[in-house]
Write an enzyme that holds these catalytic residues in place. Structure first.
Site, PDB file in Angstrom:
ATOM      1  N   ASP A  82       0.839  -1.193   0.000  1.00  0.00           N
ATOM      2  CA  ASP A  82       0.000   0.000   0.000  1.00  0.00           C
ATOM      3  C   ASP A  82       0.873   1.241   0.000  1.00  0.00           C
ATOM      4  O   ASP A  82       2.084   1.184   0.256  1.00  0.00           O
ATOM      5  CB  ASP A  82      -0.931   0.005   1.222  1.00  0.00           C
ATOM      6  CG  ASP A  82      -2.105   0.967   1.071  1.00  0.00           C
ATOM      7  OD1 ASP A  82      -2.255   1.574  -0.007  1.00  0.00           O
ATOM      8  OD2 ASP A  82      -2.876   1.095   2.038  1.00  0.00           O
ATOM      9  N   LYS A  83       0.232   2.352  -0.270  1.00  0.00           N
ATOM     10  CA  LYS A  83       0.863   3.673  -0.249  1.00  0.00           C
ATOM     11  C   LYS A  83      -0.083   4.645   0.437  1.00  0.00           C
ATOM     12  O   LYS A  83      -1.305   4.524   0.324  1.00  0.00           O
ATOM     13  CB  LYS A  83       1.174   4.111  -1.679  1.00  0.00           C
ATOM     14  CG  LYS A  83       1.393   5.615  -1.870  1.00  0.00           C
ATOM     15  CD  LYS A  83       0.117   6.269  -2.389  1.00  0.00           C
ATOM     16  CE  LYS A  83       0.268   7.778  -2.476  1.00  0.00           C
ATOM     17  NZ  LYS A  83      -1.055   8.427  -2.690  1.00  0.00           N
ATOM     18  N   HIS A  84       0.477   5.595   1.166  1.00  0.00           N
ATOM     19  CA  HIS A  84      -0.342   6.599   1.836  1.00  0.00           C
ATOM     20  C   HIS A  84       0.277   7.971   1.629  1.00  0.00           C
ATOM     21  O   HIS A  84       1.496   8.127   1.695  1.00  0.00           O
ATOM     22  CB  HIS A  84      -0.443   6.315   3.339  1.00  0.00           C
ATOM     23  CG  HIS A  84      -1.287   7.318   4.073  1.00  0.00           C
ATOM     24  ND1 HIS A  84      -2.660   7.244   4.123  1.00  0.00           N
ATOM     25  CD2 HIS A  84      -0.947   8.442   4.773  1.00  0.00           C
ATOM     26  CE1 HIS A  84      -3.127   8.251   4.834  1.00  0.00           C
ATOM     27  NE2 HIS A  84      -2.113   9.000   5.225  1.00  0.00           N
ATOM     28  N   SER A  85      -0.558   8.963   1.363  1.00  0.00           N
ATOM     29  CA  SER A  85      -0.099  10.345   1.186  1.00  0.00           C
ATOM     30  C   SER A  85      -0.593  11.201   2.331  1.00  0.00           C
ATOM     31  O   SER A  85      -1.702  10.997   2.846  1.00  0.00           O
ATOM     32  CB  SER A  85      -0.626  10.909  -0.138  1.00  0.00           C
ATOM     33  OG  SER A  85      -0.424  12.311  -0.203  1.00  0.00           O
ATOM     34  N   THR A 122      -9.181  10.988  -1.802  1.00  0.00           N
ATOM     35  CA  THR A 122      -9.241   9.938  -2.817  1.00  0.00           C
ATOM     36  C   THR A 122     -10.651   9.378  -2.966  1.00  0.00           C
ATOM     37  O   THR A 122     -11.117   9.114  -4.084  1.00  0.00           O
ATOM     38  CB  THR A 122      -8.250   8.816  -2.467  1.00  0.00           C
ATOM     39  OG1 THR A 122      -6.929   9.358  -2.441  1.00  0.00           O
ATOM     40  CG2 THR A 122      -8.302   7.688  -3.486  1.00  0.00           C
ATOM     41  N   ARG A 170      -9.863  14.721  18.690  1.00  0.00           N
ATOM     42  CA  ARG A 170      -8.703  15.571  18.383  1.00  0.00           C
ATOM     43  C   ARG A 170      -9.131  16.747  17.511  1.00  0.00           C
ATOM     44  O   ARG A 170      -8.672  17.880  17.688  1.00  0.00           O
ATOM     45  CB  ARG A 170      -7.628  14.759  17.665  1.00  0.00           C
ATOM     46  CG  ARG A 170      -6.850  13.809  18.560  1.00  0.00           C
ATOM     47  CD  ARG A 170      -6.029  12.844  17.737  1.00  0.00           C
ATOM     48  NE  ARG A 170      -5.098  13.540  16.861  1.00  0.00           N
ATOM     49  CZ  ARG A 170      -4.615  13.032  15.723  1.00  0.00           C
ATOM     50  NH1 ARG A 170      -4.989  11.821  15.334  1.00  0.00           N
ATOM     51  NH2 ARG A 170      -3.765  13.719  14.998  1.00  0.00           N
ATOM     52  N   SER A 185      -2.186   7.251  14.149  1.00  0.00           N
ATOM     53  CA  SER A 185      -3.434   7.210  13.396  1.00  0.00           C
ATOM     54  C   SER A 185      -3.221   6.585  12.023  1.00  0.00           C
ATOM     55  O   SER A 185      -3.959   5.684  11.610  1.00  0.00           O
ATOM     56  CB  SER A 185      -3.997   8.629  13.246  1.00  0.00           C
ATOM     57  OG  SER A 185      -5.172   8.622  12.468  1.00  0.00           O
ATOM     58  N   LYS A 189      -4.133   2.114  11.016  1.00  0.00           N
ATOM     59  CA  LYS A 189      -5.028   1.705   9.927  1.00  0.00           C
ATOM     60  C   LYS A 189      -4.288   0.857   8.897  1.00  0.00           C
ATOM     61  O   LYS A 189      -4.832  -0.119   8.368  1.00  0.00           O
ATOM     62  CB  LYS A 189      -5.646   2.944   9.270  1.00  0.00           C
ATOM     63  CG  LYS A 189      -6.634   3.684  10.168  1.00  0.00           C
ATOM     64  CD  LYS A 189      -7.411   4.732   9.431  1.00  0.00           C
ATOM     65  CE  LYS A 189      -6.625   5.973   9.129  1.00  0.00           C
ATOM     66  NZ  LYS A 189      -6.387   6.832  10.298  1.00  0.00           N
ATOM     67  N   LYS A 190      -3.057   1.233   8.592  1.00  0.00           N
ATOM     68  CA  LYS A 190      -2.296   0.469   7.602  1.00  0.00           C
ATOM     69  C   LYS A 190      -1.957  -0.926   8.131  1.00  0.00           C
ATOM     70  O   LYS A 190      -2.016  -1.914   7.394  1.00  0.00           O
ATOM     71  CB  LYS A 190      -1.031   1.228   7.214  1.00  0.00           C
ATOM     72  CG  LYS A 190      -1.303   2.540   6.490  1.00  0.00           C
ATOM     73  CD  LYS A 190      -2.154   2.329   5.250  1.00  0.00           C
ATOM     74  CE  LYS A 190      -2.484   3.594   4.529  1.00  0.00           C
ATOM     75  NZ  LYS A 190      -3.385   3.376   3.367  1.00  0.00           N
TER      76      LYS A 190
END
Length: 439
Positions: A82-85, A122, A170, A185, A189-190
């Site tokens: 996976d990838k996260h931005s 996204t 938060r 956070s 999730k990942k």
């Protein structure tokens, strides 16, 4: 273990144990901690900070607060990646990236989010595709992964419930901008997605949440370090968000640009470079290529032969979208009724873009949310956005504004040009990929 005692310990800068943090996370899920207590704890963490071991404990405890995605019995023949931005204006990288990595033999369960502030989301982009479902069950995600090799969807109710409650509090208590809490956070999730490798895209610049390189560096180092301690091999790149990424911003327009990239049509160079670079890192993490040059060749091959486009088409169809969407995306996504050109009022080189203000402008057009329950106008946004370093003559196109009303179009022509600053001397283009980190 009393909630108020754990809060006091962190308030007085003590290091919390695993037991303290697991008690806090249990309280988030079973509501034995009140909103006031959770807010107090978040503020204590925000002000006093967390050590690496505390952040690791928090990440793992939140990951275990719900069910994780289970890939056993699905029959996946490759690594789960996976990838996260961290978010940006015009950042549609996830759309082609998931399909490319899938076409190269990886499997990409991408749990994505919606727009936040001036940045696009996204899920909002994909919901511009008629019928596309971003809210699905874990069983449906498993099915789509088997059929298409990638699934870009939202977080299910069972994944990391502790994070959902903590993030909401938060947001209300001014403690969002905490490096340890951001790290926990994202990574909780990942980790719950059962990944075997993760690539982080940490944005920096006037359109990013981290406007300074030192802040982006600190976040990248934190993510890579904590992910490594949690057993998830991770790479991170800091990338430029000092201008719009690609030539579009706005949901339907960005989907079209992503499809153009997958169709091997002319792509904005910075967008293509970032997509290729992050995809190559994912292939290396998944042992799908022996080196970056080999990985880049594989990426180029699956774009050129249409394999990546086919993966995206399968994902769209499996999640409820039209089966022939990638053949003619324009047929399914209506255009805005008013499209106007914004032009340069003098000669020069484009030197600066007020990227955050451009993101906010798209929100004002209706392309984002001012309130959580706002309905997005998928049609609006900007296309043909000029890049820093390009030479312009008076009257040349800087951007094309896609608007829902005449008033919006008039405002775009009146105000949008001010967000693009010209110089009388030549300006070098900025690199999009700035710095790499690995665990």
């Amino acid at each position: 273990m009393l909630a108020q005692e754990i809060i006091r310990l962190k308030r007085e800068s003590h290091t919390l144990t695993r037991d303290h943090i697991e008690e806090f996370v249990r309280g988030l899920v079973d509501n034995s901690w009140s909103d006031a207590q959770v807010g107090s704890m978040a503020m204590a963490m925000f002000i006093r900070g967390l050590r690496e071991e505390e952040t690791t404990f928090l990440t793992l405890a939140m990951k275990d607060s719900g069910s994780a995605l289970d890939w056993s019995g699905v029959g996946l023949a490759g690594p789960i990646l996976d990838k996260h931005s961290s978010g940006g204006v015009g950042d549609k990288v996830s759309l082609p990236l998931a399909a490319i990595v899938s076409a190269c033999g990886g499997y990409v369960p991408m749990i994505s989010g919606r727009g936040l502030g001036h940045t696009g989301g996204t899920l909002d982009k994909l919901e511009a595709i008629p019928g596309y479902r971003t809210t699905v069950s874990a069983d449906e995600i498993r099915k789509v992964m088997h059929e298409a090799g990638c699934a870009i969807v939202g977080q299910t109710a069972q994944l990391v419930p502790a994070d959902r409650r903590l993030y909401a509090i938060r947001d209300l208590t001014g403690t969002v901008d905490s490096l340890p809490l951001i790290t926990a956070s994202i990574l909780s999730k990942k980790l719950s997605a059962g990944l075997q490798g993760l690539v982080m895209d940490v944005k920096v610049g006037n359109g990013a949440f981290s406007t300074k390189l030192e802040d982006a560096t600190e976040l990248a180092e934190s993510l890579v370090s904590i992910a490594g301690k949690a057993g998830l091999p991770t790479r991170a790149w800091i990338s430029d968000m000092g201008q719009v990424l690609g030539s579009t911003c706005g949901n339907a327009l960005e989907v079209r640009e992503a499809i153009s990239l997958l169709r091997n049509e002319r792509s904005e160079p910075r967008l293509l470079e970032l997509v290729r670079g992050l995809a190559a890192e994912m292939l290396l993490l998944g042992n799908l290529a022996p080196s970056i040059p080999d990985a880049l060749r594989r990426v180029d091959d699956v774009i050129a032969d249409g394999a990546a486009l086919e993966k995206f088409a399968r994902m769209v169809a499996a999640l409820g979208g039209p089966e022939d969407f990638t053949d003619n995306p324009g047929a399914y996504m209506p255009e805005a009724p008013f499209i106007v050109d914004v032009v340069a009022d003098s000669d020069g080189w484009l030197a600066e873009v007020m990227t955050r203000d451009i993101g906010l402008f798209v929100v004002e057009l209706g392309g984002g949310r001012k309130n959580a329950d706002d309905k997005i106008d998928q049609r609006v946004g900007l296309s043909q956005v000029a890049s820093i370093g390009c030479q312009l003559s008076r009257g040349d196109l800087i951007a094309r504004a896609h608007c829902a009303t005449v008033e919006q179009a008039e405002r775009a022509q009146r105000d949008l040009g001010r967000l693009f600053v010209l110089s009388q001397t030549a300006i070098d283009p900025r690199p999009v990929m700035i710095q790499r980190f690995e665990s």
